[in-house]
Design a protein around this motif. Structure first.
Motif, PDB file in Angstrom:
ATOM      1  N   ILE A  51       0.856  -1.184   0.000  1.00  0.00           N
ATOM      2  CA  ILE A  51       0.000   0.000   0.000  1.00  0.00           C
ATOM      3  C   ILE A  51       0.893   1.235   0.000  1.00  0.00           C
ATOM      4  CG2 ILE A  51      -1.522   1.345   1.503  1.00  0.00           C
ATOM      5  CD1 ILE A  51      -2.853  -1.289   2.215  1.00  0.00           C
ATOM      6  N   ALA A  52       0.493   2.247  -0.800  1.00  0.00           N
ATOM      7  CA  ALA A  52       1.312   3.449  -0.864  1.00  0.00           C
ATOM      8  C   ALA A  52       1.231   4.204   0.448  1.00  0.00           C
ATOM      9  CB  ALA A  52       0.824   4.332  -2.009  1.00  0.00           C
ATOM     10  N   ALA A  53       2.395   4.636   0.932  1.00  0.00           N
ATOM     11  CA  ALA A  53       2.495   5.466   2.126  1.00  0.00           C
ATOM     12  C   ALA A  53       1.645   4.971   3.295  1.00  0.00           C
ATOM     13  CB  ALA A  53       2.122   6.912   1.802  1.00  0.00           C
ATOM     14  N   GLN A  65       0.578   7.144   6.504  1.00  0.00           N
ATOM     15  CA  GLN A  65      -0.548   8.077   6.567  1.00  0.00           C
ATOM     16  C   GLN A  65      -1.753   7.460   7.258  1.00  0.00           C
ATOM     17  OE1 GLN A  65      -1.077   8.920   2.449  1.00  0.00           O
ATOM     18  NE2 GLN A  65       0.183  10.753   2.539  1.00  0.00           N
ATOM     19  N   LEU A  66      -1.770   6.143   7.316  1.00  0.00           N
ATOM     20  CA  LEU A  66      -2.929   5.480   7.904  1.00  0.00           C
ATOM     21  C   LEU A  66      -2.734   5.157   9.381  1.00  0.00           C
ATOM     22  CD1 LEU A  66      -3.828   3.215   4.905  1.00  0.00           C
ATOM     23  CD2 LEU A  66      -4.945   5.292   5.645  1.00  0.00           C
ATOM     24  N   ASP A 107      -3.131   7.075  11.999  1.00  0.00           N
ATOM     25  CA  ASP A 107      -4.271   7.524  12.796  1.00  0.00           C
ATOM     26  C   ASP A 107      -5.493   6.660  12.530  1.00  0.00           C
ATOM     27  OD1 ASP A 107      -2.664   9.445  13.771  1.00  0.00           O
ATOM     28  OD2 ASP A 107      -3.566  11.110  12.655  1.00  0.00           O
ATOM     29  N   ALA A 108      -5.633   6.247  11.274  1.00  0.00           N
ATOM     30  CA  ALA A 108      -6.783   5.406  10.953  1.00  0.00           C
ATOM     31  C   ALA A 108      -6.711   4.102  11.742  1.00  0.00           C
ATOM     32  CB  ALA A 108      -6.830   5.122   9.458  1.00  0.00           C
ATOM     33  N   PHE A 139      -7.906   4.780  15.236  1.00  0.00           N
ATOM     34  CA  PHE A 139      -9.370   4.890  15.298  1.00  0.00           C
ATOM     35  C   PHE A 139     -10.027   3.534  15.116  1.00  0.00           C
ATOM     36  CE2 PHE A 139      -8.570   9.385  14.027  1.00  0.00           C
ATOM     37  CZ  PHE A 139      -9.087   9.940  15.164  1.00  0.00           C
ATOM     38  N   LEU A 140      -9.420   2.727  14.249  1.00  0.00           N
ATOM     39  CA  LEU A 140      -9.970   1.400  14.026  1.00  0.00           C
ATOM     40  C   LEU A 140      -9.905   0.580  15.307  1.00  0.00           C
ATOM     41  CD1 LEU A 140     -11.166  -0.080  11.593  1.00  0.00           C
ATOM     42  CD2 LEU A 140      -8.997  -1.261  11.370  1.00  0.00           C
TER      43      LEU A 140
END
Lengths: 555, 357
Positions: free
Chosen positions: B321-323, B326-327, B329-330, B333-334
């Motif tokens: 997956i690109a970068a 960046q996820l 924080d996601a 939250f998940l």
């Protein structure tokens, strides 16, 4: 308590709080920014109006607190409150002279400290003037408090009305000029602020209106109730039609800027009514509501824009598609949170909202959703060659959407589903015991709300033409929750009032934009503390709130 | 036992099955991703070690903030949404003290004294804000319906955030750098460990242990625990409820103030919205460990910090997956959403769940 202390006690107590509040108000730059706008031309600016109003309010609170309310004590407490407040400001100014406050407080400018706070008088005379002004404010407020209630109401509302008209003069002037003879506009307003005559005439006008209503009001109300039902209905219909007519011609009479503001308010009314079903009717606090708004906008962008998918549908074809996706998303995200209640639900939905925003923003999904660059060139709606391009045209689309959503919410409210939602809101366990299917009813609420949000998203996307993930952050969700609660949970007119007050007013006052969220926050806290049912509450809800107060030992 | 199995079978609903399915799919996704990443061998053991250390440092900050959420939830049964602003206010105010030290070169001559003063200022401001928050905004609403304190907390959070924005401006302020904490210590076999990370972990542990002992061993701490067990009974036993709730906010505020300075030292900047994301993550940590449970908050904080620093590279990198960063924080939250769905009582929160029902 020994009587002698009652002479100054309340005044100083309130004055300390008030002094701190005023110092903070000055330091966040509110007064300085607002002085740029004149209320009465060349006499008083908005900043000084605010400054004085805050002072008056502090003294008034002190007068109100005084017990026992002997006239002399009321006045002395009010004076002490004014003096204490002024003393804090004097301290601030002296501090500002000796230390460079700007190192820390970026708004503590020289202009503010040595000119604005002291009404333009510089040096130590300014400090003296400030203390005297505090005293005089206290004295006037004290006497004012002792006046009969009706006189107080009249004076307060008339003053507030004049100030309001002065603040909004920039908007009122073109509207007056377009629709009424020039003489009225020239009599009331100059290029900045009200004229003195204008201020006085507005004051007198409002005062007369209130006085005549207080004398005749009861008679009119009784006359209305005395009318036969059929006649009432006729008058209601006439009223509604007139209102609709006014709404329909409004954008062309009020100009471009007002139309823009009204479209924004309209979008929030749409969103608010949707969330009102989830929060107000079904009692499910959803803080991730912006996700559905985003889904509506993104679906529209994907199917109508030549970028990314290159489908180039017309906007009308996109609407049902986007709304369907919104509802689907509402139901799908509703399933995992079915068992949650209250705060947990709020946090979980907020988590969903943020996850969706972060996914859209990420590079991983960039080929499909455009990443932080967003998607542009979204189609504008067309009917037979007529393009809805500017805010004045889009306005009609929004009004149509609003009317549809108002109608649906209104019909849902007392329907079987609406009553099931209400039962669920009051007590889930009891509702379930009464045979209400919690799963389907909750999902129905989430789905309906999400559908409305998606509809709003479609219009939003088409209105601004290109969308970015940043337009869909959590602040939007919180704004919507705020406006619902501000207007009155579960009430349809409440949502409209809330949107007009929380979204419309800040748009109208440019200087205000800076302090928008601060005022939101304060308004929410104050609202919850003194009027938790909102500005235009639903009858049932209002009763509940006050029952809670009567039963529970609040203090 | 057929009867027990029967009852169990009847209590399952369609939503449960859907939920299990989602959970299972996620688990497969994570395990598969981890295997793919490890087999690709894109990261060296040294890098993994770094991830762990960063995660622990970050996690111990979350743990400190999470204590505030957990304590307040324990006594008031409300999510103190404004706690993230309590966390922001301390280091933001202390920044001006730190900047003064930095200008007057006191920072170089007496770094530790300066650090202690900055900590004291930050903790005082945060404590004061937390105390006032409770007095002004929450106390009058003690018996209101549950939605009202939550909304008030959101309002208070906005008020504080934008008050600080108005006072101190919108810009990022660069926190002065303590020269003692720059650089790394070399361990064996090429492993290195950042000085600041070590400091953060130890300082956070120190504050946490102190506060924990305060709550477990002192009379006041006992009062706090009794109020969170049962308010009425505690009041009958002569505990001053109002005072105890104030103390709770003060403890939470002090922890948040300390955490704020540590955060500012790691990220070297402060600004008015800095509290928002760490606030939500700390809340996640509190929920993860079991809200209302103090050791749970510590465990949850550390765990979340680790998940966040290891997660993107471990779970997502394998899928190319690109970068993935960046996820980050996601992922946090998940985790929050998953914990709320599958185990709302958290890892250590069994006791509370029974009582709440």
């Amino acid at each position: 308590m020994e009587p002698i202390r009652a002479i100054w006690r309340y005044g100083i107590k309130i004055g300390i709080v008030g002094g701190i509040v005023l110092v903070l108000m000055a330091l966040i730059g509110m007064i300085e920014v607002f002085t740029q706008r004149q209320v009465v031309a060349d006499i008083i600016s908005m900043g000084h109006t605010l400054y004085l109003a805050a002072g008056l309010f502090i003294c008034y609170m002190a007068a109100r607190r005084t017990t026992p309310a002997k006239p002399l004590w009321v006045i002395s407490n009010s004076i002490f409150a004014g003096l204490t407040t002024a003393f804090f400001l004097v301290l601030l100014i002296i501090l500002g002279r000796n230390v460079n406050l700007r190192m820390m407080f970026i708004n503590a400018s020289d202009l503010l400290l040595n000119n604005l706070l002291t009404f333009g008088v510089q040096g130590n005379n300014g400090l003296r003037l400030l203390l005297i002004a505090g005293m005089v404010t206290g004295l006037i407020t004290g006497f004012f408090y002792l006046l009969p209630k009706i006189v107080r109401t009249v004076i307060l509302w008339s003053l507030a009305g004049s100030a309001f008209a002065g603040v909004l003069q920039e908007l009122i002037r073109p509207i007056l000029a377009n629709n009424f003879p020039d003489a009225i506009s020239e009599w009331l307003l100059t290029s900045d602020g009200l004229t003195v005559k204008g201020a006085i005439s507005i004051f007198i006008f409002i005062a007369l209106a209130i006085i005549s209503w207080s004398i005749k009001g009861d008679g009119i109300r009784q006359g209305w109730q005395g009318l036969p039902k059929k006649q009432q209905l006729t008058w209601r219909t006439i009223g509604t039609i007139t209102l609709l007519a006014i709404i329909l011609v409004a954008p062309w009479r009020l100009g471009l800027f007002m139309s823009e503001v009204m479209t924004i308010v309209g979008l929030y009314v749409l969103l608010g009514l949707g969330l009102n079903i989830v929060v107000g009717y079904a009692g499910l606090l959803d803080l991730g509501y912006v996700a559905f708004f985003a889904i509506g906008a993104y679906v529209t962008a994907l199917v109508t824009s030549p970028e990314i998918m290159n489908l180039n549908w017309s906007l009308w074809a996109a609407i049902p598609f986007a709304v369907f996706f919104g509802i689907l998303a509402g139901v799908l995200l509703g399933v995992p949170v079915l068992k949650m209640r209250g705060d947990y639900l709020a946090i979980a939905t907020m988590g969903f909202g943020e996850i969706i925003r972060l996914l859209v923003l990420s590079d991983a999904l960039r080929p499909f959703l455009g990443g932080s660059q967003g998607i542009g060139k979204i189609a504008k709606p067309q009917v037979l060659g007529f393009v809805f391009k500017g805010p004045q045209e889009i306005y009609y689309l929004i009004i149509a959407g609003c009317l549809l959503v108002i109608f649906v919410s209104w019909r849902l409210k007392d329907s079987r589903i609406g009553r099931a939602w209400k039962a669920m809101r009051e007590d889930e366990d009891v509702a379930q015991a009464m045979g209400i299917n919690l799963v389907s009813n909750k999902l129905l609420a989430f789905g309906t709300g999400a559908g409305f949000a998606a509809l709003s998203g479609v219009i939003f996307g088409s209105k601004i033409g290109s969308i970015y993930p940043h337009s869909f952050n959590i602040m939007v969700s919180i704004n919507i929750v705020c406006l619902i609660i501000f207007g009155g949970i579960g009430s349809i007119p409440g949502v409209i009032v809330g949107a007009a007050a929380l979204i419309g007013l800040p748009e109208l006052l440019r200087e205000f934009a800076e302090y928008r969220f601060l005022v939101y926050g304060i308004a929410l806290v104050v609202m919850m503390l003194i009027r938790p049912e909102g500005l235009w509450p639903e009858e049932v809800h209002k009763r509940e709130m006050h029952e809670g107060k009567a039963n529970g030992a609040t203090v | 036992m057929p009867t027990k199995f029967h009852r169990w079978k009847e209590s399952i609903t369609a939503t449960d099955i859907v939920m299990w399915f989602i959970g299972f799919a996620l688990l497969v996704f994570i395990i598969l991703g981890s295997i793919l990443t490890l087999r690709a061998g894109r990261y060296t053991p040294v890098q993994w070690f770094d991830f762990v250390i960063y995660g622990l440092a970050q996690g111990s900050i979350y743990a400190l903030v999470a204590m505030g959420y957990t304590l307040v939830y324990g006594v008031l049964r409300m999510i103190n949404f404004a706690h993230s602003e309590v966390f922001m206010s301390g280091p933001f105010t202390a920044y001006y003290v730190a900047a003064y030290f930095s200008r007057s070169s006191l920072l170089e001559s007496h770094p530790f004294i300066c650090l202690i003063i900055v900590f004291i200022v930050s903790m005082t401001v945060s404590t004061l804000i937390a105390f006032l928050l409770e007095r002004i905004a929450y106390r009058p609403l003690r018996n209101a319906p549950r939605l009202i304190p939550l909304i008030t907390a959101i309002g208070a959070s906005f008020t504080l955030m934008y008050l600080f924005r108005g006072l101190f401006g919108t810009g990022f302020q660069a926190y002065p750098v303590w020269a003692v904490f720059t650089g790394k210590w070399a361990l064996f076999k090429g492993l290195e460990i950042g000085k600041i990370q070590v400091f953060v972990i130890f300082a956070a542990a120190l504050v946490m242990i102190t506060l924990y002992l305060f709550i477990q061993r002192t009379r006041t701490g006992k009062a706090v625990r009794s109020v969170s067990e049962d308010k009425e009974a505690a009041s009958l036993m002569g505990v001053d409820i109002d005072k105890t709730i104030s103390v709770t906010f003060i403890i939470g505020g002090a922890a948040a103030g300390a955490a704020g300075v540590l955060y500012a030292l790691v990220f070297k900047q402060v600004f008015f919205m800095m509290g928002f994301i760490p606030g939500i993550k700390a809340f996640t940590a509190a929920v993860l460990g079991g809200i209302g449970n103090i050791p749970g908050a510590m465990l949850g904080g550390l765990l979340l910090g680790l998940l966040e620093s290891l997660g993107p590279s471990l779970f997502l990198d394998g899928y190319n997956i690109a970068a993935p960063y960046q996820l980050k924080d996601a992922i946090a939250f998940l985790v929050l959403v998953l914990v709320l769905i599958f185990r709302p009582t958290g890892l250590l929160g069994e006791r509370l769940a029974v009582k709440k029902a």
